[in-house]
Design a protein around this motif. Structure first.
Motif, PDB file in Angstrom:
ATOM      1  N   ALA A 366      41.350  48.200  29.529  1.00 39.74           N
ATOM      2  CA  ALA A 366      40.447  49.275  29.933  1.00 39.74           C
ATOM      3  C   ALA A 366      41.273  50.397  30.541  1.00 39.74           C
ATOM      4  CB  ALA A 366      39.413  48.750  30.921  1.00 39.74           C
ATOM      5  N   ALA A 371      38.082  54.139  29.253  1.00 41.23           N
ATOM      6  CA  ALA A 371      37.712  53.470  30.500  1.00 41.23           C
ATOM      7  C   ALA A 371      36.847  54.379  31.367  1.00 41.23           C
ATOM      8  CB  ALA A 371      38.961  53.043  31.256  1.00 41.23           C
ATOM      9  N   TRP A 388      34.573  45.519  25.419  1.00 43.69           N
ATOM     10  CA  TRP A 388      35.946  45.949  25.179  1.00 43.69           C
ATOM     11  C   TRP A 388      36.613  45.064  24.133  1.00 43.69           C
ATOM     12  CZ3 TRP A 388      38.701  50.106  26.749  1.00 43.69           C
ATOM     13  CH2 TRP A 388      38.130  50.911  27.727  1.00 43.69           C
ATOM     14  N   THR A 403      33.980  41.931  33.001  1.00 44.09           N
ATOM     15  CA  THR A 403      33.952  42.849  31.866  1.00 44.09           C
ATOM     16  C   THR A 403      33.776  42.072  30.566  1.00 44.09           C
ATOM     17  OG1 THR A 403      35.423  44.384  33.022  1.00 44.09           O
ATOM     18  CG2 THR A 403      35.202  44.657  30.638  1.00 44.09           C
TER      19      THR A 403
END
Length: 734
Positions: A366, A371, A388, A403
């Motif tokens: 990220a 990001a 991601w 995440t």
């Protein structure tokens, strides 16, 4: 008495010898003597050595009457040595710039240990450079001295003589010497390392280890490889005479077996008719020196059997590898069909209007613009699900906790990329990723371009070595939107990427934090005094040098020139982070607190925000840093070479954001005089910011989320006025 005695034996190396000698004689640290031993070389080595000795009194030449081999040639040089430390350098290798100074400083810091082990890099005949893969052993050794009992990992390093220096008194007291024959380093290195009471490590590349196209003498086919047995017999005899070293017998026993089996496995070492004899002699030696109760397993267990069993095992292993090689295309084809089927299955499902897939810097984590967009989307559009794409588990571990992510190429990756409505990336997605109708690809780029990009590289063959421009443009055809931070970028991207996308004047999302005055905790984490001026040095890579790394100057030397009240922070280009650049004078000064190595900092924005002045060459980081309205110095000592090899959209030396230095001394003078932050610096920076900070108003990420992900309306970024301040108050000449 000099600090170092460098002993350089020479035999049939006339083509490499001048480079070796020059690398020593041009060192910044000059307290040494160079003892060159002409081992009755039949070529021009002797004459070359005499010529150098005539020019430099530090060079002493010994001409041996007959050829005695590498080990005994080193022995011949030792009685003539008067230095505190012995440094054995092979005559086709070279010292790196600043190596002797770094070694001398580390020896002083460690209070003159018996042995200092340092790092090296392999340099290949075709121009490549590769750092020692076990460099981490030197890093993890720390600043204190040790012996092998306290840190046995040091024995995992390459057991050669030339990656160490030895205290001469220690060598003479123990009577260490080199035997004749091949593998002469073995009965020197093991006794030395096992006997040393104080060993120190230096995490710096000091020697470039030349890899010849046809290999070194140990790559030749010869019965001389049988010398390995005599060399290990000498090691075992040394240990037998010293009962206190008996604990190392199991290690040496296994090491001997592994070393001999490695020689046997090489197809070009032994004549085929001699391999059975070599195996049997190794097996007898392995049995004779097996410590009582020692466990034999793994690869060396074959030495417990017969030559026939070993040969059959090797044949079976080769057959297995051949079978696997032939089956590999079939497996790959089957896997590709399975991947295609899985992706096609999910491609039949409707797009998920709230699914956004992010990637940055070739799936490194990220970072950057993606990001910043991701963070803003979580804040103002929580209904959007951000996922991601990362390249491996290590990259995944660096993501913020919680995440959601997928590994590139995995089944989950195929599923997510088949369903996503939005794709946000700062580089191109892999060619295997298809673009579904209705999906939206947002390309953020990686900053304002100075160097040529995209199709403009077609007339720069050096810069696009290994880079397929037509393929890159086919991937860029998937872009729907291209984010721009200034009109310069808008014009460049539309020329360099002749594709059907829409340029959007959003500004650069990653720069919002700079425009809005965010600073992070970089200074606190590194313990930088509040009253220090932080100088950030951020060089870029070079396309005219294979590997991309070129030493423009010694960062430790620059830190010393800056003096009290300054902290130097160095951040290398990400592509150089895992190469030899870290070992060329950066890792060791960082450990000693001379400078800070911020190459691995995940958020470059935090590093920039902590800096009071930027020193760079041609890195795009200067365009981002300009938002802080703080001084910038461009160090452009190789600008003609850089521009010729890579190409540039304008002359940064004529349109610079601050003062330009053309040499290291000029750079030092800029800081010594205070000119780096004078009125002229302010004027140049103001003009630069007016041109390249046009659309960054601190709301770029919000603008991307609202207009491109949510479909809302929001005004384009207003043009910035020349001299308009952002973030912290700018430094002035006052």
């Amino acid at each position: 008495m000099p600090r170092f005695s460098l002993i350089v034996p020479c035999f049939k190396v006339q083509g490499f010898l001048p480079e070796c000698l020059d690398s020593v004689l041009t060192q910044s640290f000059g307290d040494f003597e160079l003892i060159a031993v002409d081992d009755c070389s039949p070529d021009g080595c002797g004459a070359i050595l005499d010529e150098y000795a005539g020019r430099d009194p530090r060079v002493k030449v010994l001409h041996l009457p007959e050829n005695v081999g590498l080990g005994r040639a080193r022995n011949a040089g030792m009685p003539h040595a008067t230095g505190d430390y012995l440094f054995f350098l092979d005559s086709d290798d070279t010292l790196t710039p600043g190596a002797l100074r770094a070694v001398a400083d580390r020896l002083a810091e460690a209070a003159d240990p018996d042995v200092l082990v340092f790092d090296y890099a392999r340099t290949y005949w075709w121009g490549g450079t590769r750092r020692n893969v076990l460099a981490h052993v030197l890093t993890e050794a720390g600043a204190d001295t040790f012996d092998v009992a306290r840190y046995p990992q040091v024995l995992d390093l390459l057991m050669v003589v030339w990656n160490k220096v030895y205290r001469r008194e220690f060598v003479e007291r123990n009577g260490f010497a080199f035997p004749p024959g091949y593998y002469e380093d073995t009965p020197w290195t093991f006794p030395v390392m096992l006997s040393a009471g104080r060993i120190a490590a230096l995490d710096r590349i000091c020697v470039n280890y030349r890899q010849r196209r046809q290999g070194n003498i140990l790559s030749t086919t010869s019965r001389k490889h049988f010398d390995i047995h005599d060399q290990y017999e000498r090691v075992f005899a040394f240990v037998a005479d010293r009962p206190e070293l008996a604990r190392w017998l199991p290690y040496l026993h296994r090491k001997m077996g592994e070393h001999c089996l490695d020689i046997l496995a090489k197809p070009d070492r032994l004549p085929p008719a001699d391999k059975a004899e070599f195996f049997r002699r190794t097996a007898r030696m392995f049995h004779a020196h097996r410590p009582e109760g020692a466990r034999v397993d793994g690869e060396v267990a074959v030495l417990e059997g017969s030559w026939t069993a070993y040969r059959l095992r090797r044949q079976a292993s080769r057959a297995g590898r051949e079978t696997a090689r032939r089956a590999a295309p079939v497996r790959r084809a089957a896997a590709a069909r399975a991947r295609t089927g899985w992706a096609s299955l999910h491609a039949r499902r409707p797009l998920d209007e709230n699914l956004v897939v992010y990637s940055a810097s070739s799936h490194r984590g990220a970072l950057g613009d993606p990001a910043a967009v991701y963070d803003k989307a979580r804040e103002i559009a929580p209904r959007l699900r951000g996922v991601w794409v990362v390249r491996d588990a290590d990259a995944a571990a660096q993501l913020p906790p919680g995440t959601e992510h997928v590994i590139v190429g995995s089944r989950r990756y195929l599923e997510v990329t088949a369903r996503a409505k939005f794709f946000v990336n700062d580089v191109n997605w892999p060619g295997t990723l298809g673009k579904r109708p209705g999906s939206v690809h947002i390309h953020t780029h990686q900053g304002t371009p100075l160097k040529y990009m995209g199709a403009d590289l077609l007339d720069k063959p050096g810069a696009r070595l290994g880079f397929d421009v037509p393929q890159m443009l086919r991937r860029a055809d998937r872009w729907d939107y291209s984010l721009v931070a200034n009109r310069h970028s808008e014009l460049v991207w539309e020329r360099a990427y002749p594709c059907h996308f829409t340029s959007v004047r959003t500004g650069s999302p990653r720069n919002d934090v700079l425009v809005n005055g965010g600073s992070g905790d970089f200074r606190q984490r590194y313990g930088i005094p509040a009253d220090h001026t932080v100088v950030l040095y951020a060089p870029t890579r070079r396309d005219y040098q294979r590997g991309g790394h070129v030493d423009r100057f010694d960062p430790a030397g620059f830190a010393a020139e800056l003096g009290e009240g300054y902290t130097l922070v160095v951040r290398l280009h990400p592509s150089l982070a895992s190469g030899p650049a870290r070992g060329m004078g950066l890792s060791e000064p960082a450990r000693r607190g001379i400078l800070i190595d911020a190459t691995d900092e995940p958020r470059v924005e935090d590093v920039m925000a902590a800096a009071d002045v930027l020193v760079t060459d041609y890195s795009a980081v200067m365009f981002d840093y300009a938002h802080l309205d703080r001084p910038i110095v461009v160090h452009a000592d190789d600008w003609p070479a850089y521009r010729a090899s890579r190409g540039a959209y304008f002359d940064i030396t004529a349109e610079a954001p601050g003062h330009v230095s053309g040499s290291f001394r000029e750079l030092v003078r800029l800081f010594a005089s205070g000119a780096w932050r004078d009125e002229e610096s302010t004027r140049l920076r103001t003009e630069f910011r007016a041109r390249f900070c046009e659309y960054d108003d601190g709301r770029a990420a919000e603008r991307v989320v609202r207009t491109l992900l949510l479909g809302e309306s929001m005004p384009e970024a207003p043009l910035r006025l020349p001299g308009q301040a952002t973030g912290r108050d700018a430094l002035t000449s006052a």
